[in-house]
Design an enzyme around this catalytic site. Sequence first.
Site, PDB file in Angstrom:
ATOM      1  N   GLU A  31     -19.983  20.692  31.695  1.00  0.00           N
ATOM      2  CA  GLU A  31     -19.391  21.124  30.934  1.00  0.00           C
ATOM      3  C   GLU A  31     -18.726  20.285  30.043  1.00  0.00           C
ATOM      4  O   GLU A  31     -17.958  20.764  29.370  1.00  0.00           O
ATOM      5  CB  GLU A  31     -19.540  22.330  31.429  1.00  0.00           C
ATOM      6  CG  GLU A  31     -20.816  22.677  31.306  1.00  0.00           C
ATOM      7  CD  GLU A  31     -20.401  24.360  31.483  1.00  0.00           C
ATOM      8  OE1 GLU A  31     -20.445  25.526  29.825  1.00  0.00           O
ATOM      9  OE2 GLU A  31     -20.433  24.913  31.950  1.00  0.00           O
ATOM     10  N   SER A 163     -23.623  26.425  29.843  1.00  0.00           N
ATOM     11  CA  SER A 163     -24.565  26.036  28.764  1.00  0.00           C
ATOM     12  C   SER A 163     -26.011  25.595  28.572  1.00  0.00           C
ATOM     13  O   SER A 163     -26.545  24.809  28.314  1.00  0.00           O
ATOM     14  CB  SER A 163     -23.435  24.816  28.394  1.00  0.00           C
ATOM     15  OG  SER A 163     -22.558  25.268  28.192  1.00  0.00           O
ATOM     16  N   TYR A 233     -24.891  22.631  20.665  1.00  0.00           N
ATOM     17  CA  TYR A 233     -24.192  22.013  21.050  1.00  0.00           C
ATOM     18  C   TYR A 233     -24.223  21.173  19.617  1.00  0.00           C
ATOM     19  O   TYR A 233     -23.020  20.725  19.167  1.00  0.00           O
ATOM     20  CB  TYR A 233     -22.805  21.246  22.089  1.00  0.00           C
ATOM     21  CG  TYR A 233     -23.114  22.290  22.946  1.00  0.00           C
ATOM     22  CD1 TYR A 233     -21.999  23.514  22.813  1.00  0.00           C
ATOM     23  CD2 TYR A 233     -23.654  22.945  23.809  1.00  0.00           C
ATOM     24  CE1 TYR A 233     -21.224  24.410  24.096  1.00  0.00           C
ATOM     25  CE2 TYR A 233     -23.576  23.840  25.192  1.00  0.00           C
ATOM     26  CZ  TYR A 233     -22.108  25.096  24.375  1.00  0.00           C
ATOM     27  OH  TYR A 233     -22.141  25.939  25.331  1.00  0.00           O
ATOM     28  N   ARG A 272     -16.884  36.879  26.914  1.00  0.00           N
ATOM     29  CA  ARG A 272     -18.488  36.635  26.092  1.00  0.00           C
ATOM     30  C   ARG A 272     -19.406  37.223  26.876  1.00  0.00           C
ATOM     31  O   ARG A 272     -20.139  36.659  27.730  1.00  0.00           O
ATOM     32  CB  ARG A 272     -18.433  35.611  24.714  1.00  0.00           C
ATOM     33  CG  ARG A 272     -19.643  35.529  24.038  1.00  0.00           C
ATOM     34  CD  ARG A 272     -20.293  33.728  23.394  1.00  0.00           C
ATOM     35  NE  ARG A 272     -21.339  33.537  24.387  1.00  0.00           N
ATOM     36  CZ  ARG A 272     -20.803  32.951  24.894  1.00  0.00           C
ATOM     37  NH1 ARG A 272     -20.080  31.882  25.061  1.00  0.00           N
ATOM     38  NH2 ARG A 272     -22.373  32.521  25.793  1.00  0.00           N
ATOM     39  N   ASP A 274     -23.481  37.525  27.191  1.00  0.00           N
ATOM     40  CA  ASP A 274     -24.927  37.661  25.804  1.00  0.00           C
ATOM     41  C   ASP A 274     -26.075  38.233  26.954  1.00  0.00           C
ATOM     42  O   ASP A 274     -26.286  38.611  27.899  1.00  0.00           O
ATOM     43  CB  ASP A 274     -25.356  36.191  26.758  1.00  0.00           C
ATOM     44  CG  ASP A 274     -24.784  34.602  26.571  1.00  0.00           C
ATOM     45  OD1 ASP A 274     -24.096  34.770  25.235  1.00  0.00           O
ATOM     46  OD2 ASP A 274     -24.237  33.841  27.291  1.00  0.00           O
ATOM     47  N   GLU A 288     -25.270  37.380  31.345  1.00  0.00           N
ATOM     48  CA  GLU A 288     -24.104  36.796  32.270  1.00  0.00           C
ATOM     49  C   GLU A 288     -22.429  37.209  31.207  1.00  0.00           C
ATOM     50  O   GLU A 288     -23.226  37.358  30.170  1.00  0.00           O
ATOM     51  CB  GLU A 288     -24.412  34.887  32.336  1.00  0.00           C
ATOM     52  CG  GLU A 288     -24.727  34.632  31.036  1.00  0.00           C
ATOM     53  CD  GLU A 288     -24.633  33.477  30.840  1.00  0.00           C
ATOM     54  OE1 GLU A 288     -23.928  32.669  31.588  1.00  0.00           O
ATOM     55  OE2 GLU A 288     -25.349  32.317  30.863  1.00  0.00           O
ATOM     56  N   ASN A 290     -19.106  34.956  30.356  1.00  0.00           N
ATOM     57  CA  ASN A 290     -18.708  33.630  30.205  1.00  0.00           C
ATOM     58  C   ASN A 290     -17.284  34.468  30.130  1.00  0.00           C
ATOM     59  O   ASN A 290     -16.625  35.116  29.132  1.00  0.00           O
ATOM     60  CB  ASN A 290     -18.816  33.043  29.135  1.00  0.00           C
ATOM     61  CG  ASN A 290     -20.398  32.600  28.933  1.00  0.00           C
ATOM     62  OD1 ASN A 290     -20.830  32.018  29.579  1.00  0.00           O
ATOM     63  ND2 ASN A 290     -21.145  33.186  28.208  1.00  0.00           N
ATOM     64  N   GLY A 294     -17.353  28.891  25.113  1.00  0.00           N
ATOM     65  CA  GLY A 294     -16.847  27.247  23.779  1.00  0.00           C
ATOM     66  C   GLY A 294     -16.415  27.978  22.824  1.00  0.00           C
ATOM     67  O   GLY A 294     -15.605  28.349  22.344  1.00  0.00           O
TER      68      GLY A 294
END
Length: 333
Positions: A31, A163, A233, A272, A274, A288, A290, A294
């Site tokens: 990433e 990602s 992205y 964050r 998901d 998951e 994070n 990002g």
Amino acid sequence: MSAPSPQEPVVNVDARALGKVAVLMGGTSAEREISLMSGSGVLAALRSRGVDAHAFDPAERDLHELREQGFERAFIALHGRHGEDGCVQGALEMMGIPYTGSGVMASAIAMDKVMTKRVWIAEGLPTPAHVRLAPEEQSPEAVAALPARLGLPLIVKPPREGSSIGVTKVLEAARVAAAVEESLRHDPDVLAEAFIAGDEITCPVLGEGESAHALPVIRIVPPEAGYDYQNKYFTDEVRYLCPSGLPEHEEREIQRIVVAAYKALGCRGWGRADLMIRASDRQAFLLEMNTSPGMTGHSLVPMSARAAGVSYEDLCLRLLAAARLDAAPAARG
């Protein structure tokens, strides 16, 4: 658990008191490209608020230079391995340089989706049924048995990547072996997960312990091609709905689950989660967490923060002001 009101001051910080700050970006993970984008945004934001901030790429410079050059704080804008998995956090602990985000243990656990699931299951939090295949468990027979164990469709992914790298949605049993091979390009272990059909959502969290609170939920509406690395992205094909348009009771329940998931892992600073909401019964499932999300122009934490009345620049300053170590450094005698 909800975000502060737009009228509530988010930060009241003397930028000069934060000292010399390294924005860690780039690194060596898959990433890297996204991390450079995140770090550039954070660097510009902090400088716009008067912070003495400097770019620092661990792929190009030794970490010990942080101490030698007098850096007093680090904003971690690294993503993936060696940046989000406790490695950099441990090095900063050893050097006594406070850093943003979760500590060593929470970062390491959250980076591994299997370990994350084990914690959440132990805490009674909802996450899709899964099978982990360690290297010695990846016989053709074991791979072929995944549809019978989890049903179809199913998801195959590397447990320690982000990602959407190496992730495959398997629609038919004949494609399972190829999905496993793709996952193995990125990780020696394989995570197979029951597919949850429904709304894809994400929800950031700020703070620590009892002060941890969720920001507004974002509903993700991907194109036909799916919510893959390219669409995340580099295109504008994905629709992000914030406000989410979900019923208020659903949004609040998701925020409750997300804060509980964040605290169960021992996260701090920010994160964050998901999730998927199963269409058949509106049950939310955690996918998951994070711990270094990002911060690019397509990123979701800044989008959610804006909906709560918090600008990108103030979000960066708030996260930096909360930088700390797992424990106070021992006194030197």
